[in-house]
Motif scaffolding. Structure first.
Motif, PDB file in Angstrom:
ATOM      1  N   ILE A   1      -4.666  -3.980  13.540  1.00 58.71           N
ATOM      2  CA  ILE A   1      -3.718  -3.168  14.313  1.00 58.71           C
ATOM      3  C   ILE A   1      -2.776  -2.398  13.390  1.00 58.71           C
ATOM      4  O   ILE A   1      -2.573  -1.191  13.545  1.00 58.71           O
ATOM      5  N   MET A   2      -2.205  -3.108  12.410  1.00 62.61           N
ATOM      6  CA  MET A   2      -1.264  -2.454  11.504  1.00 62.61           C
ATOM      7  C   MET A   2      -1.966  -1.401  10.643  1.00 62.61           C
ATOM      8  O   MET A   2      -1.376  -0.368  10.307  1.00 62.61           O
TER       9      MET A   2
ATOM     10  N   GLY B   1      -2.359   4.288   9.532  1.00 63.64           N
ATOM     11  CA  GLY B   1      -3.123   5.515   9.301  1.00 63.64           C
ATOM     12  C   GLY B   1      -2.970   6.556  10.391  1.00 63.64           C
ATOM     13  O   GLY B   1      -3.524   7.663  10.271  1.00 63.64           O
ATOM     14  N   ALA B   2      -2.226   6.226  11.460  1.00 62.53           N
ATOM     15  CA  ALA B   2      -2.082   7.165  12.576  1.00 62.53           C
ATOM     16  C   ALA B   2      -1.186   8.333  12.197  1.00 62.53           C
ATOM     17  O   ALA B   2      -0.224   8.185  11.435  1.00 62.53           O
ATOM     18  N   SER B   3      -1.501   9.487  12.737  1.00 65.79           N
ATOM     19  CA  SER B   3      -0.692  10.685  12.497  1.00 65.79           C
ATOM     20  C   SER B   3       0.192  10.935  13.716  1.00 65.79           C
ATOM     21  O   SER B   3      -0.292  11.242  14.803  1.00 65.79           O
ATOM     22  N   ILE B   4       1.493  10.733  13.535  1.00 63.63           N
ATOM     23  CA  ILE B   4       2.462  10.919  14.627  1.00 63.63           C
ATOM     24  C   ILE B   4       3.377  12.076  14.259  1.00 63.63           C
ATOM     25  O   ILE B   4       3.952  12.100  13.168  1.00 63.63           O
TER      26      ILE B   4
ATOM     27  N   LEU C   1       6.387   9.398   7.263  1.00 65.33           N
ATOM     28  CA  LEU C   1       5.856   8.376   6.356  1.00 65.33           C
ATOM     29  C   LEU C   1       5.087   7.309   7.134  1.00 65.33           C
ATOM     30  O   LEU C   1       5.565   6.817   8.160  1.00 65.33           O
ATOM     31  N   PRO C   2       3.891   6.940   6.660  1.00 62.29           N
ATOM     32  CA  PRO C   2       3.060   5.981   7.411  1.00 62.29           C
ATOM     33  C   PRO C   2       3.707   4.615   7.592  1.00 62.29           C
ATOM     34  O   PRO C   2       3.465   3.947   8.592  1.00 62.29           O
ATOM     35  N   ILE C   3       4.535   4.180   6.622  1.00 60.00           N
ATOM     36  CA  ILE C   3       5.157   2.858   6.746  1.00 60.00           C
ATOM     37  C   ILE C   3       6.122   2.818   7.920  1.00 60.00           C
ATOM     38  O   ILE C   3       6.392   1.755   8.501  1.00 60.00           O
TER      39      ILE C   3
ATOM     40  N   ILE D   1       0.837  -1.204   0.000  1.00 62.49           N
ATOM     41  CA  ILE D   1       0.000   0.000   0.000  1.00 62.49           C
ATOM     42  C   ILE D   1       0.869   1.250   0.000  1.00 62.49           C
ATOM     43  O   ILE D   1       0.624   2.211  -0.747  1.00 62.49           O
ATOM     44  N   TYR D   2       1.913   1.257   0.828  1.00 64.19           N
ATOM     45  CA  TYR D   2       2.835   2.395   0.872  1.00 64.19           C
ATOM     46  C   TYR D   2       3.505   2.595  -0.494  1.00 64.19           C
ATOM     47  O   TYR D   2       3.590   3.719  -1.010  1.00 64.19           O
TER      48      TYR D   2
END
Length: 447
Positions: A400-401, A406-409, A414-416, A280-281
Motif C-alpha cells: 500500500i505504501m 509512487g502515486a502522482s497527486i 514530494l512522494p514522501i 528511499i526518499y
C-alpha cells in the motif's frame, strides 16, 4: 540481570536481528543476483516468498506450543532458518534461491511469533517492558547495520555470503536457547485434536485477503478476492464458535482485544511507510547514501528503546485510552513536522524521535494487553495471531505504501508526503475508534 536472563535476552536479540536484517542486507545485492543467476522473472520474488512464508508460519506456532515445549519450537525455527540461509547461499539457479528463501521465511515466521511469547513466560512487568523495547528496537537498528554489513560483504565477497553470515549467528542463538529456554510456568495441553477445518478456513481467508491487496493485474480480481475473504471470514467465525478448542479462538476477541489487533495492524502499515519509504526518499530525492539515510531514521529505534525503560512510569500517570491517544498524537505531530521540514534531514531525524515513542508505546502495550487479557489456555494461540496481524500489516503495508509513494497527486510535490498524509488519515481513524469503542474497565490491567 542474572546470567540466564542475559542469555535469554541475547538469544531474542539474535533471533530478531536475523529475521529483521534479511530485507535490508539482501536488497543491496539484487542487481548482482539478477545478473549472476540470469533472472528473467521478477527479482522481487526474493522478498515476496520470504514474507509469504512468514505469514504461513506465524499462526501455527501457538498450536505447536500446545503440543511441545517452546525450546523445541524455537530450535525448529532456527534450524529452518539456517537451512534456508545455507541453501540460499549455495543457490546456482533462481528457482533454488526462491525455494530456499521460502524455507528461510518459515523459520523467520516461527522465530518472530516466539519473540512475542517468550517475554511473557520469562519476565514480569516492568522488566518485560524493557526487554520488549530492546527486542523491538532491533528492527530499526537493522536498517543501519544492514546496509553497512551488506556493503562490506559485497565489497570483499560474493552475494552468497549475505546468506552464509546468518549461519554462525544462528548457531550461537541455538546454544543460548538450549541453555536458557527453560521456563517454570510453561505448560502444554496436547489432549485436544487439531482443528483441521478451522486451520484450513483460516489460511484460505488469509490467502484471499493478501491477494486482494497485493494483486497488481486486473482490479476486478482484487474486488472478487476481497469479497471471498469476507465470506470465508464469516464462515470461519461461525465454525470456530462450535469447536471446543478452536484454532482461531473467537471467544477471546472482546472489544478491547479487537481494538488492539486493529491498532497493531494499522501501526504496522504506517511503520512500513517510515522504515521502508523514508530511506528511499532520502536516497532518491535528497541524495543521501544508504548509511546516511539509516542514521536519519535511527531515532525511531533509539526513542523506541528508551521509551520502554520508562513506560511503566508514564502509564502510571494516565489511563490506558489516554496512553494510546498520547501515542497517536505524537505520531501525528511527527508527520506534520516532517511535511514542514522534508528538505532538512537533521530536522527530520529529530522529528522521528516522536515516531519512535509512538511506535514503542503502541507495540509494547498491544503485546502486553494480548498477553495478559486472554485466557492462559489460549494465550499462545493469541500471541501467534497477534504476530500474524503485525506480519500482515507489514506485508500489506509495504504494498500500500509503495503504491501511495509512487502515486502522482496534483497538489503534492514530494512522494514522501503521500505516505505521511496516508498515515495521518490512519491516525484519525484510530482516534475515532479509541474514542468511540474503548470503555475503560476500571483498573483491571495497568500493564
Amino acid at each position: 540481570m542474572n546470567i540466564k536472563t542475559l542469555g535469554i535476552v541475547i538469544a531474542l536479540i539474535l533471533i530478531m536481528f536475523m529475521s529483521a536484517i534479511e530485507t535490508s542486507i539482501v536488497s543491496l545485492a539484487l542487481p548482482t543476483i539478477r545478473d549472476d543467476l540470469n533472472v528473467t522473472a521478477s527479482i522481487s520474488l526474493i522478498f515476496a516468498v520470504y514474507f509469504i512464508a512468514i505469514v504461513i508460519a506465524n499462526p501455527i506456532v501457538g498450536e505447536l506450543l500446545d503440543r511441545t515445549k517452546i525450546i523445541y519450537i524455537t530450535l525448529l525455527g532456527l534450524v529452518l532458518f539456517t537451512i534456508g540461509s545455507l541453501f540460499s547461499g549455495m543457490s546456482s539457479t533462481f528457482a533454488i534461491l526462491i525455494a530456499s528463501r521460502f524455507v528461510q521465511g518459515l523459520g523467520a515466521g516461527i522465530m518472530m511469533a516466539l519473540s512475542q511469547i517468550v517475554p511473557k513466560l520469562a519476565f514480569k512487568i516492568p522488566l518485560r517492558y524493557k526487554i520488549m523495547g530492546i527486542v523491538g528496537s532491533v528492527w530499526g537498528i537493522s536498517s543501519i547495520i544492514g546496509p553497512v554489513l551488506g556493503g562490506g560483504i559485497l565489497e570483499f565477497a560474493t552475494w552468497h555470503w549475505l546468506f552464509f553470515v546468518n549461519i554462525p549467528i544462528a548457531i550461537v542463538a541455538m546454544i543460548l536457547v538450549i541453555l536458557t529456554f527453560h521456563f517454570e510456568h510453561e505448560t502444554t495441553t496436547a489432549s485436544h485434536k487439531l482443528d483441521i477445518k478451522g486451520l484450513m478456513l483460516f489460511y484460505i481467508f488469509i490467502f484471499f485477503l493478501m491477494f486482494a491487496v497485493m494483486n497488481e493485474s486486473y482490479w476486478y480480481l482484487n474486488v472478487l478476492s476481497f469479497v471471498i475473504a469476507i465470506m470465508m471470514g464469516i464462515v470461519l467465525i461461525k465454525n470456530e464458535k462450535g469447536v471446543s478448542t478452536p484454532f482461531f479462538p473467537v471467544r477471546e476477541f472482546n472489544k478491547t482485544i479487537i481494538l488492539v489487533f486493529i491498532t497493531d495492524f494499522l501501526y504496522a502499515i504506517m511503520l512500513m511507510g517510515y522504515n521502508l519509504y523514508m530511506p528511499i526518499y532520502l536516497q532518491e530525492e535528497l541524495g543521501l547514501s544508504p548509511l546516511q539515510s539509516g542514521f536519519v531514521i535511527f531515532p525511531i529505534s533509539f526513542a523506541w528503546l528508551v521509551l520502554n525503560f520508562t513506560l511503566d512510569k508514564i502509564e502510571a500517570k494516565m489511563s490506558r485510552k489516554g496512553l494510546y491517544i498520547f501515542a497517536f498524537t505524537l505520531l501525528m505531530v511527527c508527520g506534520i513536522l516532517i511535511i514542514a521540514g522534508t528538505k532538512t534531514p537533521v530536522f527530520m531525524a529529530f522529528s522521528l524521535l516522536l515516531a519512535g515513542v509512538s511506535f514503542g508505546t503502541v507495540y509494547t502495550k498491544d503485546s502486553v494487553i494480548t498477553q495478559e487479557e486472554t485466557s492462559p489456555q489460549n494465550m499462545k494461540r493469541m500471541m501467534s495471531l497477534y504476530t500474524l496481524t503485525k506480519s500482515l500489516g507489514n506485508s500489506i503495508g509495504s504494498t500500500i505504501m509503495g503504491t501511495v509513494y509512487g502515486a502522482s497527486i496534483t497538489f503534492i510535490n514530494l512522494p514522501i508526503h503521500n505516505v505521511i498524509l496516508l498515515s495521518i488519515v490512519i491516525l484519525i481513524i484510530l482516534f475515532v475508534l479509541w474514542n468511540t469503542l474503548y470503555k475503560q474497565q476500571g483498573n483491571t490491567l495497568k500493564s
